[in-house]
Motif scaffolding. Structure first.
Motif, PDB file in Angstrom:
ATOM      1  N   VAL A   1     -25.396 -62.530 -28.561  1.00 16.82           N
ATOM      2  CA  VAL A   1     -24.557 -61.502 -29.197  1.00 16.82           C
ATOM      3  C   VAL A   1     -25.339 -60.204 -29.337  1.00 16.82           C
ATOM      4  O   VAL A   1     -24.798 -59.113 -29.148  1.00 16.82           O
ATOM      5  N   GLN A   2     -26.627 -60.320 -29.646  1.00 18.37           N
ATOM      6  CA  GLN A   2     -27.473 -59.127 -29.737  1.00 18.37           C
ATOM      7  C   GLN A   2     -27.485 -58.373 -28.407  1.00 18.37           C
ATOM      8  O   GLN A   2     -27.384 -57.150 -28.376  1.00 18.37           O
ATOM      9  N   HIS A   3     -27.623 -59.144 -27.325  1.00 13.70           N
ATOM     10  CA  HIS A   3     -27.631 -58.530 -25.986  1.00 13.70           C
ATOM     11  C   HIS A   3     -26.302 -57.844 -25.707  1.00 13.70           C
ATOM     12  O   HIS A   3     -26.250 -56.738 -25.146  1.00 13.70           O
ATOM     13  N   LEU A   4     -25.206 -58.493 -26.121  1.00 15.43           N
ATOM     14  CA  LEU A   4     -23.877 -57.930 -25.943  1.00 15.43           C
ATOM     15  C   LEU A   4     -23.746 -56.608 -26.697  1.00 15.43           C
ATOM     16  O   LEU A   4     -23.224 -55.618 -26.162  1.00 15.43           O
ATOM     17  N   TYR A   5     -24.246 -56.596 -27.917  1.00 13.18           N
ATOM     18  CA  TYR A   5     -24.195 -55.380 -28.734  1.00 13.18           C
ATOM     19  C   TYR A   5     -25.032 -54.256 -28.133  1.00 13.18           C
ATOM     20  O   TYR A   5     -24.674 -53.084 -28.242  1.00 13.18           O
ATOM     21  N   MET A   6     -26.148 -54.618 -27.515  1.00 18.49           N
ATOM     22  CA  MET A   6     -26.993 -53.610 -26.870  1.00 18.49           C
ATOM     23  C   MET A   6     -26.246 -52.918 -25.735  1.00 18.49           C
ATOM     24  O   MET A   6     -26.353 -51.698 -25.542  1.00 18.49           O
ATOM     25  N   ILE A   7     -25.472 -53.695 -24.994  1.00 14.31           N
ATOM     26  CA  ILE A   7     -24.662 -53.120 -23.912  1.00 14.31           C
ATOM     27  C   ILE A   7     -23.612 -52.176 -24.499  1.00 14.31           C
ATOM     28  O   ILE A   7     -23.371 -51.080 -23.986  1.00 14.31           O
ATOM     29  N   CYS A   8     -23.002 -52.619 -25.607  1.00 12.92           N
ATOM     30  CA  CYS A   8     -21.992 -51.800 -26.273  1.00 12.92           C
ATOM     31  C   CYS A   8     -22.584 -50.474 -26.750  1.00 12.92           C
ATOM     32  O   CYS A   8     -21.926 -49.421 -26.672  1.00 12.92           O
ATOM     33  N   LEU A   9     -23.815 -50.527 -27.240  1.00  5.89           N
ATOM     34  CA  LEU A   9     -24.490 -49.305 -27.701  1.00  5.89           C
ATOM     35  C   LEU A   9     -24.566 -48.272 -26.594  1.00  5.89           C
ATOM     36  O   LEU A   9     -24.334 -47.076 -26.824  1.00  5.89           O
ATOM     37  N   GLU A  10     -24.890 -48.729 -25.387  1.00  7.96           N
ATOM     38  CA  GLU A  10     -24.979 -47.817 -24.246  1.00  7.96           C
ATOM     39  C   GLU A  10     -23.622 -47.172 -23.953  1.00  7.96           C
ATOM     40  O   GLU A  10     -23.530 -45.973 -23.710  1.00  7.96           O
ATOM     41  N   ASN A  11     -22.591 -48.016 -24.009  1.00 10.73           N
ATOM     42  CA  ASN A  11     -21.242 -47.498 -23.748  1.00 10.73           C
ATOM     43  C   ASN A  11     -20.831 -46.463 -24.786  1.00 10.73           C
ATOM     44  O   ASN A  11     -20.242 -45.428 -24.445  1.00 10.73           O
ATOM     45  N   TYR A  12     -21.127 -46.736 -26.055  1.00 11.63           N
ATOM     46  CA  TYR A  12     -20.793 -45.782 -27.115  1.00 11.63           C
ATOM     47  C   TYR A  12     -21.525 -44.460 -26.902  1.00 11.63           C
ATOM     48  O   TYR A  12     -20.958 -43.385 -27.090  1.00 11.63           O
ATOM     49  N   LYS A  13     -22.798 -44.577 -26.514  1.00 11.89           N
ATOM     50  CA  LYS A  13     -23.605 -43.369 -26.279  1.00 11.89           C
ATOM     51  C   LYS A  13     -22.998 -42.541 -25.149  1.00 11.89           C
ATOM     52  O   LYS A  13     -22.878 -41.320 -25.244  1.00 11.89           O
ATOM     53  N   PHE A  14     -22.612 -43.209 -24.065  1.00 14.60           N
ATOM     54  CA  PHE A  14     -22.012 -42.499 -22.929  1.00 14.60           C
ATOM     55  C   PHE A  14     -20.678 -41.865 -23.336  1.00 14.60           C
ATOM     56  O   PHE A  14     -20.330 -40.783 -22.857  1.00 14.60           O
ATOM     57  N   ALA A  15     -19.935 -42.571 -24.199  1.00 15.27           N
ATOM     58  CA  ALA A  15     -18.655 -42.022 -24.675  1.00 15.27           C
ATOM     59  C   ALA A  15     -18.882 -40.754 -25.486  1.00 15.27           C
ATOM     60  O   ALA A  15     -18.168 -39.759 -25.325  1.00 15.27           O
ATOM     61  N   VAL A  16     -19.900 -40.779 -26.355  1.00 11.06           N
ATOM     62  CA  VAL A  16     -20.244 -39.596 -27.167  1.00 11.06           C
ATOM     63  C   VAL A  16     -20.636 -38.433 -26.256  1.00 11.06           C
ATOM     64  O   VAL A  16     -20.195 -37.298 -26.451  1.00 11.06           O
ATOM     65  N   ASP A  17     -21.466 -38.727 -25.254  1.00 11.96           N
ATOM     66  CA  ASP A  17     -21.898 -37.687 -24.309  1.00 11.96           C
ATOM     67  C   ASP A  17     -20.699 -37.077 -23.564  1.00 11.96           C
ATOM     68  O   ASP A  17     -20.610 -35.857 -23.393  1.00 11.96           O
ATOM     69  N   ALA A  18     -19.786 -37.946 -23.129  1.00 14.89           N
ATOM     70  CA  ALA A  18     -18.610 -37.477 -22.399  1.00 14.89           C
ATOM     71  C   ALA A  18     -17.717 -36.608 -23.287  1.00 14.89           C
ATOM     72  O   ALA A  18     -17.194 -35.581 -22.846  1.00 14.89           O
ATOM     73  N   LEU A  19     -17.588 -36.995 -24.553  1.00 14.82           N
ATOM     74  CA  LEU A  19     -16.762 -36.214 -25.485  1.00 14.82           C
ATOM     75  C   LEU A  19     -17.421 -34.877 -25.815  1.00 14.82           C
ATOM     76  O   LEU A  19     -16.735 -33.862 -25.984  1.00 14.82           O
TER      77      LEU A  19
END
Length: 203
Positions: free
Chosen positions: A113-131
């Motif tokens: 689950v930790q690994h899964l959350y780490m992947i999610c963190l990257e996606n959130y970061k990319f979403a913030v950058d795109a916005l």
């Protein structure tokens, strides 16, 4: 003597014209140029019909209507302003989710689950950058680039949602919050599409 004075006057006039031309050219070159200078994009007033049409384009029209109505005064609110505030709100929301997941990683004992959350963190970061980029493109009037960035933000949120489908039940609230981010990014795309269809600035 008269001929000499006429020649001097003529040469002075030529010099003056040349000077003004060079000075004006320099000033024009020094001015920052917008790729798509906002024409009437900032003046389009939101109507009840426009609001319905915008929300019809989204995944969840009822969510869209509730979300926009809270920040809308029909007949006075401009779609440009609504797009601007929607981008800022979505960016803050994505940042908050990034913080939530960062905390969850620290308290999660399951390594998968930790690994899964780490992947999610990257996606959130990319979403913030795109916005962030979307907001910049909105200010400059570069609507084609804005459309790309809004879609990227939507795709990043969607990707997180797909990742969280295999997460344990304790991640259900995070799943719902991520879905809300996805809806918000979808609304931004619809708002920009509405501006584009009325101004032709995207083509």
């Amino acid at each position: 003597m008269a001929s000499s004075m006429k020649n001097s006057t003529f040469l002075f006039s030529l010099f003056l014209v040349f000077f003004l031309f060079v000075d004006t050219s320099f000033a024009l070159n020094a001015m920052p140029l917008k790729i798509f200078p906002p024409n009437n994009d900032q003046e389009i007033i939101l109507t009840t019909e426009a609001l319905k049409n915008i929300c019809k384009q989204t995944q969840n029209p009822s969510f869209c209507l509730r979300y926009l109505k809270n920040r809308t005064h029909i007949g006075t609110t401009k779609i440009y302003q609504l797009a601007q505030s929607s981008i800022e709100l979505a960016k803050k929301y994505a940042n908050d989710l990034h913080g939530e997941v960062s905390l969850s990683i620290k308290t999660e004992n399951d390594t998968e689950v930790q690994h899964l959350y780490m992947i999610c963190l990257e996606n959130y970061k990319f979403a913030v950058d795109a916005l962030y980029n979307a907001g910049t493109h909105l200010e400059s009037g570069n609507y084609p680039a804005l459309q790309v960035q809004a879609s990227l933000a939507f795709e990043e949120a969607e990707s997180v949602g797909n990742q969280l489908k295999v997460a344990p039940k304790r991640a259900s609230s995070l799943r719902q919050m991520t879905k809300n981010l996805e809806y918000q990014c979808d609304i931004i795309r619809a708002l920009i599409s509405s501006i584009c269809s009325q101004t032709k600035l995207c083509y």
